[in-house]
Design a protein around this motif. Structure first.
Motif, PDB file in Angstrom:
ATOM      1  N   GLU A  35       0.691  -1.237   0.154  1.00 33.53           N
ATOM      2  CA  GLU A  35      -0.024   0.008  -0.056  1.00 33.53           C
ATOM      3  C   GLU A  35       0.925   1.305   0.160  1.00 33.53           C
ATOM      4  N   ILE A  38       2.466   1.693  -3.460  1.00 38.39           N
ATOM      5  CA  ILE A  38       1.219   2.175  -4.473  1.00 38.39           C
ATOM      6  C   ILE A  38       1.175   3.621  -4.312  1.00 38.39           C
ATOM      7  N   HIS A  39       1.006   3.931  -2.964  1.00 40.32           N
ATOM      8  CA  HIS A  39       0.650   5.460  -3.045  1.00 40.32           C
ATOM      9  C   HIS A  39       1.741   6.298  -3.460  1.00 40.32           C
ATOM     10  N   GLU A  42       1.630   6.532  -7.155  1.00 42.06           N
ATOM     11  CA  GLU A  42       0.253   7.257  -7.516  1.00 42.06           C
ATOM     12  C   GLU A  42       0.588   8.682  -7.245  1.00 42.06           C
ATOM     13  N   VAL A  64      -5.305  -6.097  -3.194  1.00 41.96           N
ATOM     14  CA  VAL A  64      -5.344  -5.021  -4.366  1.00 41.96           C
ATOM     15  C   VAL A  64      -6.914  -4.747  -4.775  1.00 41.96           C
ATOM     16  N   ARG A  67      -9.373  -2.900  -2.669  1.00 39.41           N
ATOM     17  CA  ARG A  67      -9.362  -1.327  -2.023  1.00 39.41           C
ATOM     18  C   ARG A  67      -9.614  -0.527  -3.373  1.00 39.41           C
ATOM     19  N   GLN A  68      -9.676   0.702  -2.791  1.00 32.91           N
ATOM     20  CA  GLN A  68      -9.648   1.804  -3.981  1.00 32.91           C
ATOM     21  C   GLN A  68      -8.423   2.493  -4.387  1.00 32.91           C
ATOM     22  N   TRP A  69      -7.955   2.572  -5.507  1.00 27.00           N
ATOM     23  CA  TRP A  69      -6.877   3.028  -5.779  1.00 27.00           C
ATOM     24  C   TRP A  69      -6.989   4.025  -6.819  1.00 27.00           C
ATOM     25  N   LYS A  70      -6.000   5.272  -7.010  1.00 22.53           N
ATOM     26  CA  LYS A  70      -6.361   6.218  -8.029  1.00 22.53           C
ATOM     27  C   LYS A  70      -5.950   5.684  -9.283  1.00 22.53           C
ATOM     28  N   ILE A  73      -4.669  -1.142 -11.413  1.00 19.49           N
ATOM     29  CA  ILE A  73      -3.698  -2.203 -10.995  1.00 19.49           C
ATOM     30  C   ILE A  73      -3.797  -3.422 -11.662  1.00 19.49           C
TER      31      ILE A  73
END
Length: 235
Positions: A35, A38-39, A42, A64, A67-70, A73
């Motif tokens: 995490e 990834i951040h 991002e 993966v 969760r919400q990602w920008k 993935i």
């Protein structure tokens, strides 16, 4: 710009933490290493991330997916065989668009490396690959010319006047043309020997950063050092 997170390792140096989870899901200050990485990517402006998986692959995929990602993935599946860094890049190559550079980041590297500055330096350098490196003690030092181009490993090449001896930091930027130059093989292989082999005809350059706030958290002692560093921001 796209991102590639190398997250498939066995994490043997972090046992017993990795006896029941992948290294990528070991927590550091309330966030998993995956995490956190990834951040960081991002925030650097990547618009798509590929994550390779092997050890406890299902757990990483579930993490993966839930969760919400920008940005999107995608998983590069190495369940059948752990491919090492070079093999991982070769295996994941079809998952990238091929239209821009790829930021490659080890999941167990925690640092204050400025990824925006790295991208800027890479785009203006003409490099095939730009390696984040620093001056620190290691048994695997690389030799760069005074112009910052890779020559080889320390002890294996002559060091010309002005040469720099630097350590690779597990973060790099690669041009998509690299994928066509990787060995045509499906077995595991490391990437640094490939870069050394490519260096006479291609620009493999150095992006030098400070080693003061760089941690390979694949070991319990450095995981603790990184925790203390991150906690210092809260004081």
């Amino acid at each position: 710009m796209e991102g590639f997170i190398l997250a498939a390792g066995l994490g043997t140096r972090l046992r017993p933490l990795t006896d029941s989870r992948p290294k990528a899901l070991v927590e550091l200050c309330g966030q998993t290493l995956l995490e956190r990485t990834i951040h960081k990517l991002e925030d650097a402006g990547v618009d798509r991330i590929v994550v390779n998986v092997h050890h406890f692959a299902d757990m990483v995929e579930l993490f993966v997916r839930d969760r919400q990602w920008k940005c999107p993935i995608v998983i590069s599946d190495e369940r059948q065989l752990l491919l090492d860094t070079g093999g991982a890049l070769r295996h994941a190559a079809p998952l990238f668009s091929g239209t821009g550079p790829v930021l490659v980041h080890n999941v167990d590297v925690v640092s204050d490396i400025d990824l925006h500055a790295l991208e800027e330096a890479h785009r203006h350098s003409g490099n095939l690959v730009t390696l984040c490196v620093s001056r620190r003690d290691t048994k695997r030092e690389l030799v760069f010319s005074a112009e910052g181009l890779l020559l080889g490993r320390k002890g294996e090449v002559e060091e010309p006047s002005g040469a720099m001896t630097l350590a690779f930091s597990g973060v790099s930027m690669v041009d998509p043309h690299l994928f066509s130059l990787l060995p045509h093989r499906d077995d595991p292989f490391p990437i640094i020997p490939v870069y050394i082999a490519l260096s006479p005809a291609n620009r493999i350059g150095a992006y030098v950063h400070s080693a003061e706030h760089w941690f390979d958290v694949g070991k319990p002692d450095t995981l603790e050092k990184a925790r203390l560093w991150i906690d210092s921001f809260k004081k």
